[in-house]
Design a protein around this motif. Sequence first.
Motif, short mmCIF file in Angstrom:
data_model
loop_
_atom_site.label_atom_id
_atom_site.label_comp_id
_atom_site.label_asym_id
_atom_site.label_seq_id
_atom_site.Cartn_x
_atom_site.Cartn_y
_atom_site.Cartn_z
N UNK A 37 0.81 -1.22 0.00
CA UNK A 37 0.00 0.00 0.00
C UNK A 37 0.84 1.28 0.00
N UNK A 38 1.88 1.33 0.82
CA UNK A 38 2.67 2.57 0.91
C UNK A 38 3.38 2.87 -0.41
N UNK A 39 3.98 1.86 -1.02
CA UNK A 39 4.67 2.08 -2.30
C UNK A 39 3.68 2.51 -3.38
N UNK A 40 2.50 1.87 -3.42
CA UNK A 40 1.49 2.24 -4.41
C UNK A 40 1.00 3.67 -4.18
N UNK A 41 0.83 4.04 -2.93
CA UNK A 41 0.38 5.39 -2.60
C UNK A 41 1.40 6.42 -3.06
N UNK A 42 2.67 6.16 -2.79
CA UNK A 42 3.72 7.10 -3.19
C UNK A 42 3.82 7.25 -4.71
N UNK A 54 -9.44 -4.52 8.09
CA UNK A 54 -9.28 -5.82 8.73
C UNK A 54 -8.62 -6.83 7.79
N UNK A 55 -7.61 -7.50 8.29
CA UNK A 55 -6.97 -8.61 7.57
C UNK A 55 -7.93 -9.79 7.65
N UNK A 56 -8.46 -10.19 6.51
CA UNK A 56 -9.46 -11.25 6.48
C UNK A 56 -8.90 -12.65 6.50
N UNK A 57 -7.58 -12.79 6.56
CA UNK A 57 -6.96 -14.11 6.52
C UNK A 57 -7.32 -15.00 7.69
N UNK A 58 -7.56 -14.41 8.84
CA UNK A 58 -7.90 -15.19 10.02
C UNK A 58 -9.23 -14.68 10.56
N UNK A 59 -10.32 -15.27 10.10
CA UNK A 59 -11.65 -14.77 10.49
C UNK A 59 -11.96 -15.02 11.95
N UNK A 60 -11.28 -15.99 12.60
CA UNK A 60 -11.51 -16.23 14.01
C UNK A 60 -10.92 -15.11 14.87
N UNK A 61 -9.85 -14.50 14.39
CA UNK A 61 -9.18 -13.44 15.13
C UNK A 61 -8.75 -12.33 14.17
N UNK A 62 -9.73 -11.56 13.63
CA UNK A 62 -9.38 -10.52 12.66
C UNK A 62 -8.50 -9.45 13.28
N UNK A 63 -7.52 -8.96 12.51
CA UNK A 63 -6.59 -7.94 12.98
C UNK A 63 -6.75 -6.67 12.13
N UNK A 64 -6.69 -5.51 12.78
CA UNK A 64 -6.81 -4.25 12.05
C UNK A 64 -5.52 -3.87 11.32
N UNK A 65 -5.09 -4.71 10.40
CA UNK A 65 -3.84 -4.53 9.67
C UNK A 65 -3.82 -3.22 8.89
N UNK A 66 -4.95 -2.77 8.41
CA UNK A 66 -5.02 -1.54 7.64
C UNK A 66 -4.72 -0.28 8.43
N UNK A 67 -4.65 -0.38 9.76
CA UNK A 67 -4.34 0.80 10.57
C UNK A 67 -3.00 1.41 10.19
N UNK A 68 -2.01 0.59 9.86
CA UNK A 68 -0.70 1.12 9.48
C UNK A 68 -0.81 1.96 8.20
N UNK A 69 -1.62 1.50 7.25
CA UNK A 69 -1.83 2.26 6.02
C UNK A 69 -2.58 3.55 6.33
N UNK A 70 -3.58 3.48 7.16
CA UNK A 70 -4.33 4.66 7.56
C UNK A 70 -3.39 5.71 8.15
N UNK A 71 -2.54 5.31 9.08
CA UNK A 71 -1.60 6.24 9.71
C UNK A 71 -0.60 6.80 8.69
N UNK A 72 -0.15 5.95 7.78
CA UNK A 72 0.78 6.40 6.74
C UNK A 72 0.16 7.50 5.88
N UNK A 73 -1.08 7.28 5.44
CA UNK A 73 -1.76 8.28 4.60
C UNK A 73 -1.93 9.58 5.37
#
Length: 97
Positions: A37-42, A54-73
């Motif tokens: 995401x960061x490289x594409x944004x730049x 949310x990282x959908x890879x683990x639906x039992x324990x979803x993680x807010x992985x997109x927060x790093x991209x949000x902060x970067x933007x």
Amino acid sequence: MRILFVDDEPENVETAKVHLEKTGLSEGLPTVNFSNAEAAFRSMLPDIVVLDLIDGGNTADPKPTGNATLQFVWRTRFCPLIIYSAHPEAFADGEWR
């Protein structure tokens, strides 16, 4: 209009992309995963970012992985963000569960 989609499951945004392309608002709308995401944004300097939080890879324990991209933007430059998730139950009352 340059729109960047950030989602770990690109099929989730296909309907929106097809609609935008049909209306002529945008063409060649890229979808990147969280790690690219960061490289594409730049390189793209989008007008709008559509961001899955949310990282959908683990639906039992979803993680807010997109927060790093949000902060970067937010730190990089002004750019409207549209935030969504296929796991709305993971975010309630302003806090991750």
